[in-house]
Design a protein around this motif. Structure first.
Motif, mmCIF file in Angstrom:
data_model
loop_
_atom_site.group_PDB
_atom_site.id
_atom_site.type_symbol
_atom_site.label_atom_id
_atom_site.label_comp_id
_atom_site.label_asym_id
_atom_site.label_seq_id
_atom_site.Cartn_x
_atom_site.Cartn_y
_atom_site.Cartn_z
ATOM 1 N N ARG A 121 -6.563 9.430 1.127
ATOM 2 C CA ARG A 121 -6.960 9.576 2.526
ATOM 3 C C ARG A 121 -7.765 8.347 2.997
ATOM 4 N N GLN A 122 -7.432 7.221 2.417
ATOM 5 C CA GLN A 122 -7.982 5.933 2.850
ATOM 6 C C GLN A 122 -9.495 5.823 2.696
ATOM 7 N N ASP A 123 -10.042 6.601 1.783
ATOM 8 C CA ASP A 123 -11.448 6.461 1.435
ATOM 9 C C ASP A 123 -11.574 5.552 0.216
ATOM 10 N N ILE A 124 -12.821 5.168 -0.057
ATOM 11 C CA ILE A 124 -13.148 4.563 -1.357
ATOM 12 C C ILE A 124 -14.051 5.555 -2.083
ATOM 13 N N GLN A 125 -13.803 5.739 -3.350
ATOM 14 C CA GLN A 125 -14.688 6.590 -4.143
ATOM 15 C C GLN A 125 -15.302 5.781 -5.283
ATOM 16 N N LEU A 126 -16.600 6.011 -5.476
ATOM 17 C CA LEU A 126 -17.297 5.442 -6.629
ATOM 18 C C LEU A 126 -17.685 6.605 -7.525
ATOM 19 N N HIS A 127 -17.401 6.472 -8.803
ATOM 20 C CA HIS A 127 -17.649 7.580 -9.728
ATOM 21 C C HIS A 127 -18.873 7.312 -10.615
ATOM 22 N N ARG B 159 -12.882 15.314 8.412
ATOM 23 C CA ARG B 159 -12.914 14.295 7.360
ATOM 24 C C ARG B 159 -12.426 12.956 7.906
ATOM 25 N N ASN B 160 -12.306 12.013 7.003
ATOM 26 C CA ASN B 160 -11.868 10.680 7.422
ATOM 27 C C ASN B 160 -10.571 10.768 8.227
ATOM 28 N N VAL B 161 -10.568 10.167 9.388
ATOM 29 C CA VAL B 161 -9.362 10.149 10.221
ATOM 30 C C VAL B 161 -8.447 9.054 9.689
ATOM 31 N N THR B 162 -7.242 9.426 9.335
ATOM 32 C CA THR B 162 -6.336 8.449 8.725
ATOM 33 C C THR B 162 -5.301 7.971 9.738
ATOM 34 N N ALA B 163 -4.723 6.830 9.433
ATOM 35 C CA ALA B 163 -3.645 6.289 10.283
ATOM 36 C C ALA B 163 -2.810 5.326 9.472
ATOM 37 N N CYS B 164 -1.604 5.178 9.920
ATOM 38 C CA CYS B 164 -0.656 4.256 9.317
ATOM 39 C C CYS B 164 -1.279 2.862 9.182
ATOM 40 N N GLU B 165 -1.136 2.253 8.013
ATOM 41 C CA GLU B 165 -1.784 0.941 7.801
ATOM 42 C C GLU B 165 -1.081 -0.180 8.563
ATOM 43 N N PHE B 166 0.087 0.126 9.117
ATOM 44 C CA PHE B 166 0.814 -0.894 9.883
ATOM 45 C C PHE B 166 0.540 -0.789 11.387
ATOM 46 N N SER B 167 -0.361 0.103 11.770
ATOM 47 C CA SER B 167 -0.644 0.300 13.194
ATOM 48 C C SER B 167 -0.964 -1.021 13.875
ATOM 49 N N GLY B 168 -0.266 -1.278 14.947
ATOM 50 C CA GLY B 168 -0.540 -2.488 15.720
ATOM 51 C C GLY B 168 0.311 -3.674 15.311
ATOM 52 N N VAL B 169 0.948 -3.587 14.152
ATOM 53 C CA VAL B 169 1.763 -4.725 13.701
ATOM 54 C C VAL B 169 3.156 -4.258 13.275
ATOM 55 N N CYS B 170 3.483 -3.033 13.660
ATOM 56 C CA CYS B 170 4.701 -2.402 13.148
ATOM 57 C C CYS B 170 5.809 -2.458 14.195
ATOM 58 N N SER B 171 7.016 -2.710 13.735
ATOM 59 C CA SER B 171 8.116 -2.854 14.688
ATOM 60 C C SER B 171 8.698 -1.501 15.112
ATOM 61 N N THR B 172 8.349 -0.431 14.422
ATOM 62 C CA THR B 172 8.916 0.871 14.797
ATOM 63 C C THR B 172 7.928 1.752 15.550
ATOM 64 N N GLU B 173 6.708 1.296 15.719
ATOM 65 C CA GLU B 173 5.708 2.173 16.356
ATOM 66 C C GLU B 173 5.894 2.240 17.873
ATOM 67 N N ARG C 196 -6.873 -3.044 5.176
ATOM 68 C CA ARG C 196 -6.687 -1.594 5.355
ATOM 69 C C ARG C 196 -6.385 -0.958 3.996
ATOM 70 N N LEU C 197 -7.026 0.174 3.757
ATOM 71 C CA LEU C 197 -6.706 0.974 2.574
ATOM 72 C C LEU C 197 -5.534 1.878 2.954
ATOM 73 N N THR C 198 -4.649 2.137 2.023
ATOM 74 C CA THR C 198 -3.457 2.913 2.378
ATOM 75 C C THR C 198 -3.479 4.284 1.710
ATOM 76 N N ILE C 199 -2.706 5.202 2.281
ATOM 77 C CA ILE C 199 -2.690 6.558 1.697
ATOM 78 C C ILE C 199 -1.892 6.583 0.392
ATOM 79 N N GLU C 200 -1.257 5.480 0.058
ATOM 80 C CA GLU C 200 -0.611 5.404 -1.256
ATOM 81 C C GLU C 200 -1.507 4.649 -2.241
ATOM 82 N N GLN C 201 -2.789 4.630 -1.939
ATOM 83 C CA GLN C 201 -3.819 4.114 -2.837
ATOM 84 C C GLN C 201 -3.705 2.619 -3.102
ATOM 85 N N ASN C 202 -3.230 1.906 -2.105
ATOM 86 C CA ASN C 202 -3.164 0.461 -2.211
ATOM 87 C C ASN C 202 -4.082 -0.180 -1.169
#
Lengths: 747, 189
Positions: free
Chosen positions: A124-130, A160-174, A393-399
């Motif tokens: 969910r595009q957060d960072i976690q420290l353990h 919770r954290n509001v998520t969004a597509c990491e390509f927002s604003g630079v995407c050709s299909t949006e 941008r952090l992605t929902i696929e953990q990248n």
């Protein structure tokens, strides 16, 4: 002698309201230490600051041979059964995954000083420290606040954290850039009184288009998908989606909500949820249950009524006057993609995506299991400063994605990644596996999802170049339990951690889930094709992918292939590896991936009593699984009502096995089985899951009461199958608990 | 005014000469917890980051300190990390870190089936506390008098060099002239 403090050092750098909130939290820590704050209140307080508990924080550790008490320095607690000194996790909210270079530097510093130098990207595009200590949290929060980050409502029953597509604003299909809207929703609801009284968390996601997977709006409590109609910007708004134990696809609340109506509509939804959502039973407190309970049409009516009562708030539309406020400005001129060596070409193929702006690319940096080091974090910050500006941008696929990379810089950028161990190709392919923390650190984990994902990744990396393209393109996700944090339902091949009893010992298993799809905002959820021992999962992946390659018709997608051959075919395929070998033949099956401890409790006696009873009850549970399998076959044939009826029957069979295991007489008919189940397993709480409590038992009791399966449509059948699967898993777990307790008593 | 002698979060890494796959350390560290091998510390869990390039490898997580089979810099080694509960006297805190790191190295060298060896010729010392110990020359000068005698006592003649960028906590490379064993170094403290 005392030195400087972060509070003093950063007093001018922190926004005043954040500084004050953190001081209050620090005061609450002191109150708790002085015994002046209730455990439950403090637990919710710290959770709303993103400070979570972790595995073993109850002061007990499983050594594989038994439970070992962990004697912490103080007996103080930070929540019910949660030791004060036990390591915990700090979740850092990054709205829509955006991180500046400065923020990346600071999060890296925090990972060094308070954690174990690892930053973990969540789904969910957060960072976690353990492994952080609760008393370090206020200073961590101050250092984050000085860069504009608040951890407020990173957890707890709020937005919770509001998520969004990491390509927002630079995407050709949006349709358009959803970033300013996601930002406005984040700011509006942060600390808003209307979102403080939820029974459970509330997750919001934005997507720029319908067809790509990046926003995954279908499994969110509230989803907004950008659309332009007649030149006007607006959103298709969906509500009531969620994964967890029983996945539900969000339903359309508004086909087209104009941009100026987005915030009031969302607020009205939140107010309805706060007012009517379940508050007592956490298991049924998500908004999806409210939508199901009242029905979509009634829910829409309630929202419309609530909306009409809202007094105008200028913040609803103020942000619209400057939608460019969240725009990013490239720092280098765009240019065609540079050439490079073969390794670069391979990386560029999967990890670079052209932007809608000529000459610019989004670079996806693949982070194994979502992990990167503090050193790598600082390199990312440097790369952003040098090549792209504040565009991380952090992605929902953990990248991690860096946007606005000029094509001319791509090769040099890639080489820097390689030099720092981040040049792995294969983003969004079979080697890019998402995994929740699982048994590594999560209190709810049943199986080692990270261990499994790490092992699969290692093995697949060796053979990835030899894999057919259609197999390379598959997505794998692994969750350690039914809470589905890896979003495995939407994977081509998903794994869900469960345990099984084999010869009186526990064996880690994973349910294999096939048929899901991440495309179209996670448009299809898969179903269980069967459980295999954890150690057999790599083989399962090999068998499934080979079958796909061998039997694929034309350009058939994996989802379509599964639809065509049926999950039953996958179940049959996996049957030879579904049974764990006896412990004496191969004890490795009795430990999980990357964890040498015996999965079962080692001192569990295999007494004569258990030895006699085990086959009997296991036979019943296996019969239940067989019935569920038949139900799945019916469902695949689109015979919804018979499928749901069969799934219900499977639950009754499992319940009967347990009832008789307790030596209680009962007839074969469902009414009597359920009456006895209620008396001996539900009312006594024997069936209750330690965390989900009576949730799974209620699936059976409510189905019996509502008989909803008799006229089930496809959606109800799907849900009933999911519930039956979870009920049978819970029956296995209950049986294990009873046998353990018996063994302990015998001891 | 910063004062590195107020910091308790010290780290010390000794490099491996014969190294092993990080995953081989997972069962070893679990055993250390079960058998309470480090008998004066509460050890809690094992974290596996062997999948991360040049990462923390495998970490034995404790309450007051952690022990890493660390892969940082692409050079495997044993890293000791004090998190809390350190001695208020910086000299004692640093000496304790040396003692614990060297003892852990010796233990790992003796682990049957591991074939792991460490060198006493080089170590990396850092303070993970940017408030009290930023990585600059003034802090280095202020801390040298604390670190050097202990490093000399354990490793013989040493040279200390500050390294790394300004964003790090104070980071000091220790190079020893002699070639003593880890056992000897541990025994000298």
């Amino acid at each position: 002698m005392t030195g400087p403090t972060w509070k003093d050092r950063l007093s001018d750098a922190m926004p005043e309201h954040l500084a004050r909130e953190i001081d209050v939290f620090e005061g609450q820590i002191e109150l708790k230490k002085a015994g002046k704050l209730d455990d439950k209140i403090f637990a919710e307080t710290r959770l709303r600051r993103g400070a979570y508990g972790q595995r073993y924080d109850n002061g007990m550790r499983n050594d594989g041979t038994g439970q070992q008490p962990l004697v912490f320095p103080t007996a103080l607690t930070k929540g019910p059964d949660t030791m004060w000194d036990a390591p915990g996790m700090q979740r850092i909210k990054n709205p829509f995954g955006k991180v500046t270079a400065e923020q990346m530097d600071v999060m890296s510093d925090l990972a060094d000083e308070y954690s174990d130098s690892i930053l973990h990207v969540t789904t969910r595009q957060d960072i976690q420290l353990h492994f952080v200590h609760i008393e370090d949290c206020p200073d961590m929060h101050r250092r984050l606040a000085a860069t504009g980050i608040t951890t407020r409502e990173a957890c707890g029953n709020s937005v919770r954290n509001v998520t969004a597509c990491e390509f927002s604003g630079v995407c050709s299909t949006e349709g358009f850039d959803v970033t300013p809207y996601a930002d406005a929703v984040t700011q509006y609801f942060l600390g808003h009184p209307d979102v403080q009284d939820f029974g459970r968390k509330f997750k919001i996601a934005f997507s720029g288009c319908h067809d790509e997977p990046c926003g995954a709006t279908t499994f969110h409590d509230l989803g907004a998908i950008a659309e332009v109609r007649d030149g006007k910007r607006g959103f298709r708004v969906v509500v009531g989606g969620g994964l967890g134990a029983v996945p539900v696809k969000a339903k359309v609340l508004s086909e087209f909500c104009e941009e100026r109506e987005l915030l009031p509509l969302a607020q009205a939804v939140c107010r309805v949820f706060a007012r009517l959502g379940e508050k007592q039973s956490r298991a049924r407190a998500r908004i999806k249950f409210l939508v199901q309970k009242v029905g979509l049409e009634e829910f829409k009516k309630l929202v419309a009524e609530e909306r009409s009562k809202l007094r105008d708030d200028p913040r609803w539309t103020a942000f619209l006057s400057d939608l460019s406020a969240t725009d990013e400005t490239p720092i280098r001129p765009g240019a065609p993609l540079a050439t490079g060596d073969a390794a670069f070409q391979k990386w560029a193929e999967t990890n670079l995506r052209p932007q809608s702006q000529d000459g610019y690319y989004v670079a996806t940096i693949k982070m194994p299991l979502g992990d990167f080091t503090s050193t790598q974090g600082r390199v990312l910050a440097d790369l952003a400063r040098e090549y792209t500006g504040d565009t991380i941008r952090l992605t929902i696929e953990q990248n991690v994605a860096l946007r606005w990379l000029s094509g001319a810089d791509a090769y040099a950028f890639y080489q820097r990644l390689v030099d720092n161990g981040m040049g792995d190709a294969g983003a969004r392919t079979i080697t890019d596996i998402a995994a929740c923390p699982g048994t590594d650190t999560c209190k709810l984990g049943i199986s080692a999802s990270r261990g499994l994902a790490g092992e699969l990744r290692k093995r697949l990396k060796v053979i990835e170049d030899d894999l057919p393209p259609e197999v390379r393109a598959l997505r794998i996700k692994a969750s350690g339990c039914f809470n589905s944090c890896s979003q495995h339902h939407a994977a081509d091949i998903g794994f869900l951690g469960v345990s099984r009893n084999v010869g009186g010992r526990k064996v880690p298993h994973f349910n294999v889930i096939v048929g899901g799809s991440f495309q179209k905002n996670a448009g299809e959820y898969g179903l269980v094709a069967g459980a295999v021992p954890s150690k057999a999962v790599p083989k399962a992946v090999e068998m499934i992918t080979q079958k796909y390659t061998a039997e694929r018709e034309g350009d058939e997608s994996f989802h379509d292939f599964i639809e065509r051959v049926g999950k039953g075919a996958i179940r049959k395929l996996l049957k030879p590896i579904a049974k764990a070998p006896a412990y004496e033949d191969d004890p490795s099956f009795y430990s999980d991936w990357r964890d040498p401890r015996e999965y079962t409790i080692g001192d569990l006696g295999i007494g004569e009593c258990a030895g006699e009873i085990v086959p009997f009850v296991e036979f019943g549970l296996q019969a239940a699984e067989q019935e569920l399998y038949e139900a799945q076959e019916l469902h695949e044939k689109k015979e919804s009502a018979p499928a749901a009826g069969k799934a219900f029957a499977a639950m009754v069979t499992a319940a009967k096995a347990l009832v008789r295991f307790l030596d209680v007489q009962c007839r074969d008919d469902a009414d009597d089985v359920i009456a006895q189940f209620r008396t001996h397993l539900f009312d006594t709480k024997v069936f209750f899951d330690p965390y989900a409590k009576g949730k799974f038992a209620n699936y059976l009791l409510k189905l019996h009461e509502s008989r909803s399966f008799t006229n089930a449509d496809d959606e109800i059948a799907h849900r009933t199958l999911d519930e039956a699967q979870l009920f049978i898993e819970a029956a296995h777990a209950c049986y294990q608990r009873i046998t353990e307790a018996s063994a302990d008593a015998a001891e | 005014m910063t004062n590195p002698n107020l910091a308790e979060r010290v780290q010390l890494k000794f490099y491996a000469t014969d190294h092993v796959p990080a995953m081989d350390l997972i069962p070893v560290f679990h055993k250390w917890i079960t058998d309470k091998v480090i008998d004066d510390e509460l050890m809690i869990d094992v974290a596996d980051y062997s999948h991360v390039d040049k990462g923390p490898g495998v970490v034995l997580i404790g309450h007051a300190s952690d022990y890493y089979y660390d892969l940082g810099e692409g050079r495997p080694g044993l890293k000791y990390s004090r998190k809390r509960g350190g001695n208020a006297d910086a000299t004692l805190n640093v000496a304790d870190a040396f003692k614990r790191a060297l003892t852990a190295c010796v233990r790992l060298q003796k682990e049957s089936g591991l074939s792991l060896a460490f060198s006493a010729q080089e170590a990396l010392f850092s303070i993970q506390d940017r408030l009290h110990a930023p990585n600059d020359d003034a802090t280095f000068d202020a801390f040298k008098a604390t670190l050097e005698p202990i490093a000399k006592k354990a490793l013989g003649d040493v040279t200390l060099t500050r390294e790394g960028d300004a964003r790090l906590g104070l980071t000091i490379r220790i190079r020893a002239q002699g070639a003593g064993s880890m056992e000897d170094a541990a025994a000298r403290l």
